[in-house]
Motif scaffolding. Sequence first.
Motif, PDB file in Angstrom:
ATOM      1  N   ALA A   1      11.206   9.044 -15.909  1.00 48.36           N
ATOM      2  CA  ALA A   1      10.552   8.359 -17.029  1.00 48.36           C
ATOM      3  C   ALA A   1      10.271   6.909 -16.685  1.00 48.36           C
ATOM      4  CB  ALA A   1      11.432   8.439 -18.280  1.00 48.36           C
ATOM      5  N   GLY A   2       9.250   6.357 -17.323  1.00 53.24           N
ATOM      6  CA  GLY A   2       8.953   4.945 -17.145  1.00 53.24           C
ATOM      7  C   GLY A   2       7.716   4.549 -17.912  1.00 53.24           C
ATOM      8  N   ALA A   3       7.440   3.240 -17.918  1.00 52.72           N
ATOM      9  CA  ALA A   3       6.269   2.682 -18.601  1.00 52.72           C
ATOM     10  C   ALA A   3       5.382   1.963 -17.602  1.00 52.72           C
ATOM     11  CB  ALA A   3       6.711   1.717 -19.700  1.00 52.72           C
ATOM     12  N   VAL A   4       4.087   1.995 -17.835  1.00 53.30           N
ATOM     13  CA  VAL A   4       3.069   1.323 -17.026  1.00 53.30           C
ATOM     14  C   VAL A   4       3.207   1.813 -15.571  1.00 53.30           C
ATOM     15  CG1 VAL A   4       1.872  -0.852 -16.643  1.00 53.30           C
ATOM     16  CG2 VAL A   4       3.332  -0.606 -18.632  1.00 53.30           C
ATOM     17  N   TYR A   5       3.622   0.969 -14.616  1.00 50.53           N
ATOM     18  CA  TYR A   5       3.833   1.505 -13.263  1.00 50.53           C
ATOM     19  C   TYR A   5       4.898   2.596 -13.293  1.00 50.53           C
ATOM     20  CZ  TYR A   5       6.239   2.265  -8.930  1.00 50.53           C
ATOM     21  OH  TYR A   5       6.874   2.894  -7.883  1.00 50.53           O
ATOM     22  N   GLY A   6       5.974   2.376 -14.059  1.00 52.81           N
ATOM     23  CA  GLY A   6       7.022   3.386 -14.149  1.00 52.81           C
ATOM     24  C   GLY A   6       6.485   4.705 -14.663  1.00 52.81           C
ATOM     25  N   GLY A   7       5.492   4.639 -15.577  1.00 55.75           N
ATOM     26  CA  GLY A   7       4.839   5.850 -16.059  1.00 55.75           C
ATOM     27  C   GLY A   7       4.020   6.507 -14.962  1.00 55.75           C
ATOM     28  N   TYR A   8       3.358   5.692 -14.149  1.00 61.95           N
ATOM     29  CA  TYR A   8       2.622   6.210 -12.988  1.00 61.95           C
ATOM     30  C   TYR A   8       3.578   6.924 -12.024  1.00 61.95           C
ATOM     31  CZ  TYR A   8       0.653   6.014  -8.275  1.00 61.95           C
ATOM     32  OH  TYR A   8       0.265   6.331  -6.993  1.00 61.95           O
TER      33      TYR A   8
ATOM     34  N   MET B   1       4.987   6.359 -20.436  1.00 62.08           N
ATOM     35  CA  MET B   1       4.643   5.504 -21.571  1.00 62.08           C
ATOM     36  C   MET B   1       3.615   4.475 -21.111  1.00 62.08           C
ATOM     37  SD  MET B   1       8.573   4.953 -22.869  1.00 62.08           S
ATOM     38  CE  MET B   1       9.257   5.075 -21.205  1.00 62.08           C
ATOM     39  N   ALA B   2       2.409   4.555 -21.658  1.00 65.05           N
ATOM     40  CA  ALA B   2       1.318   3.664 -21.235  1.00 65.05           C
ATOM     41  C   ALA B   2       1.189   3.681 -19.724  1.00 65.05           C
ATOM     42  CB  ALA B   2       1.539   2.246 -21.752  1.00 65.05           C
ATOM     43  N   GLY B   3       1.332   4.856 -19.145  1.00 61.36           N
ATOM     44  CA  GLY B   3       1.376   4.973 -17.697  1.00 61.36           C
ATOM     45  C   GLY B   3       0.013   4.836 -17.038  1.00 61.36           C
ATOM     46  N   ILE B   4      -0.008   4.203 -15.880  1.00 60.93           N
ATOM     47  CA  ILE B   4      -1.215   4.135 -15.052  1.00 60.93           C
ATOM     48  C   ILE B   4      -1.514   5.545 -14.541  1.00 60.93           C
ATOM     49  CG2 ILE B   4      -2.168   3.228 -12.895  1.00 60.93           C
ATOM     50  CD1 ILE B   4      -0.328   0.762 -13.341  1.00 60.93           C
ATOM     51  N   VAL B   5      -2.738   6.013 -14.693  1.00 61.11           N
ATOM     52  CA  VAL B   5      -3.087   7.365 -14.260  1.00 61.11           C
ATOM     53  C   VAL B   5      -3.930   7.369 -12.994  1.00 61.11           C
ATOM     54  CG1 VAL B   5      -2.980   8.201 -16.636  1.00 61.11           C
ATOM     55  CG2 VAL B   5      -5.189   7.526 -15.672  1.00 61.11           C
ATOM     56  N   ASP B   6      -4.467   6.204 -12.636  1.00 59.64           N
ATOM     57  CA  ASP B   6      -5.328   6.116 -11.453  1.00 59.64           C
ATOM     58  C   ASP B   6      -5.313   4.663 -10.986  1.00 59.64           C
ATOM     59  OD1 ASP B   6      -7.803   5.584  -9.915  1.00 59.64           O
ATOM     60  OD2 ASP B   6      -8.265   7.681 -10.345  1.00 59.64           O
TER      61      ASP B   6
ATOM     62  N   ARG C   1       0.825  -1.222   0.000  1.00 63.22           N
ATOM     63  CA  ARG C   1       0.000   0.000   0.000  1.00 63.22           C
ATOM     64  C   ARG C   1       0.858   1.271   0.000  1.00 63.22           C
ATOM     65  NH1 ARG C   1      -5.342  -0.420   2.044  1.00 63.22           N
ATOM     66  NH2 ARG C   1      -4.997   1.385   3.372  1.00 63.22           N
ATOM     67  N   GLN C   2       2.018   1.197  -0.631  1.00 63.65           N
ATOM     68  CA  GLN C   2       2.922   2.352  -0.657  1.00 63.65           C
ATOM     69  C   GLN C   2       3.176   2.885  -2.061  1.00 63.65           C
ATOM     70  OE1 GLN C   2       4.241   4.148   2.017  1.00 63.65           O
ATOM     71  NE2 GLN C   2       2.595   2.948   2.962  1.00 63.65           N
ATOM     72  N   LEU C   3       2.389   2.440  -3.060  1.00 59.92           N
ATOM     73  CA  LEU C   3       2.520   3.050  -4.376  1.00 59.92           C
ATOM     74  C   LEU C   3       2.140   4.518  -4.267  1.00 59.92           C
ATOM     75  CD1 LEU C   3       2.300  -0.054  -5.159  1.00 59.92           C
ATOM     76  CD2 LEU C   3       1.346   0.743  -7.320  1.00 59.92           C
ATOM     77  N   GLY C   4       3.008   5.375  -4.790  1.00 56.97           N
ATOM     78  CA  GLY C   4       2.751   6.812  -4.734  1.00 56.97           C
ATOM     79  C   GLY C   4       3.078   7.441  -3.399  1.00 56.97           C
TER      80      GLY C   4
END
Length: 664
Positions: A498-505, A524-529, A467-470
Amino acid sequence: MRATVLFLSLAMPAGALSAAEPGAVIPLAARDLFAPFGLSGPNLSPDGRHLALVSRARGARAGAVIVDLSSMVARPFVRFKNGDVSKVWWLNDKRLAYTTINVPKEEVDTTSGLFAMDLDRSNERGLSPAIADRGSFLGIDAVGDSGLNIEGTGSLTKDFVHVVVRYRPGEHELGRVNSRTLAFDGIAAPSNALVWLVADDDEVRAAVTRKGANHEVHFRSDRVWAKLGSFDPLSDQAFTPVRYADGKMTVRAYGSGDRAAIYRYDLAKGAIEATPFITSPTHDIDGRALTQGGKMIGYRVTLEAEETVWFDPAMAAAQKEVDALLPATVNRLSPPQRPVNTQLLVEATSPAEPGAIYIYDSATKKIVLVGSAAQGLERSQLANTSVEYYITRDGVKRPLMLTFPKGAVKKNLPAVVLLNPSPWTRNTRYGFDARAQFLASRGYLVIEPEARGTDGYGRANVKAGVRQLGRGMQDDIADSARWAAAQGYADPARVCIAGAVYGGYAALMGVLRDPELFRCAVSMAGIVDLGLMFDTAWAGFHPPATAPDFKTLVGDPVADKAYLAAVSPLVQASRIRQPVLLAYGTQDTIVPDRHGRLLFDQLKLSSPASEFHLYGTQGDKRAPIDELSDMWDKIALFLARHTGVKQQAWKASQVVERLPAQTH
């Protein structure tokens, strides 16, 4: 896709002659880095007489080739007009299986994506429909461990292929297809498993399933399945079967320690043996067991670099001999299952070597170069990497990888913090990284940090990321950039993320939480929510099979809605002022492009210098490398614009392709 195969002229290049001036360092072409031509995926036949490889010539579809190791003569095996061969492997000494990817979307529902054919190119069969979902337009089929793993090779004497049959999300079972008759047999094994363990006698012996937040381990003896345990995957009692050979089961477990190790499991007592036989004080032990003739002869693990623990004295001696011949690379040795000769496969890699493939003869002590990957790259232009350690604000020492521009003074450099598509996958794996090389060749120091939650550094580290994403993970990422600036490596006024998916988030969260630190972000294809991802069931995005479930790791989309919204770039978009580059694909099944559109609609107001780039708009007929090349070229311009780095023009190398006959 038509089943008819096209045998094209074979090019097996071993080296490259570059048009660059001697000693000059030029920006590397995205096309050469992200879709190189050359050889990859080598696979020895069970008897060791032949080597199968994936081969791509410049501008052509990837196919498969076979090398006769007695003569070192290569011949084409299979190639398609409308798809790439992604993997080729042996079912037995005379028959191979192979898969295709990048097939036009309108053809995937009616054609095969899994094939088999005899070594003499007869008896071709299409075994399974192509999978419609292409995964990420970035070339990421699944982020992290797929969670649906078939461990073990079986006897490599039969004609069948093990397959996972998916009925709908979360519902699947293991089966096998006879590659000659196409007969399908369901396997009496637990369905919806995360892992199935196939023994060297071709029997499925163990399986791991999930029940709620717990993992359950099952074992089959005398055709009867029994549950060996149910537990929290990070508890002392937890274990994951990794191999069954010679009547013994090997498991990965934490036991009472913090680092996962490899143990024997006593099936008679129903308990893990007290003492591990492979362990490390610094890393969790993962990887794969290596068997020959039904006996375990080695175990392949990744610490800072990949290593193999050899139990077989002859293989241990061969490893030392090859390492002496190839001292600049990490050298993976693979023996055949039933050798009729003394030849071994060697795969050599390093940050500056994308992959060279050799055959080593342990009797004559000769090593022959078969070919290598990324033939368009001049190796002298590639940068080396190093592992260093930074201290986070809560006093924890964590590793990171640094890639400096080739020949640069290691001081006051523009920098990019580069992140993985999965928060649970290690960044610090010593080897070739096309992304890091692309950025380093354009003058950037590339920082790839480990943050809390990453698998591989002990269960306390995994638990620290729950539960520590972000939040805590983001603190660690920022601390790595500040550390690099404090060492004098990075210019604190010219750092992007920079990053993709989670890395994009995480890149988006970087400019949200630390706008004074990061001048820009590339997603790149980043998670936004995080909550929005539950709408797609986190499709194609998986934590390791040994990790807790998503709701434990990330949060519950209903009960924790406010908690997740607090670390949502989409919800907080009005606070983003720094420039952001967003790139999405219309056919992306991991993070749908509508997620990116929602964010960009808001960024137009708060961050007018932001950019949005959409790919895959031509019905999937564009080659993925066209999209990747265009995207990375746009990223280079975007970073230069916001860090003040002057961009040099690049031109593709002029390459001479040749079949090698080099020995050392």
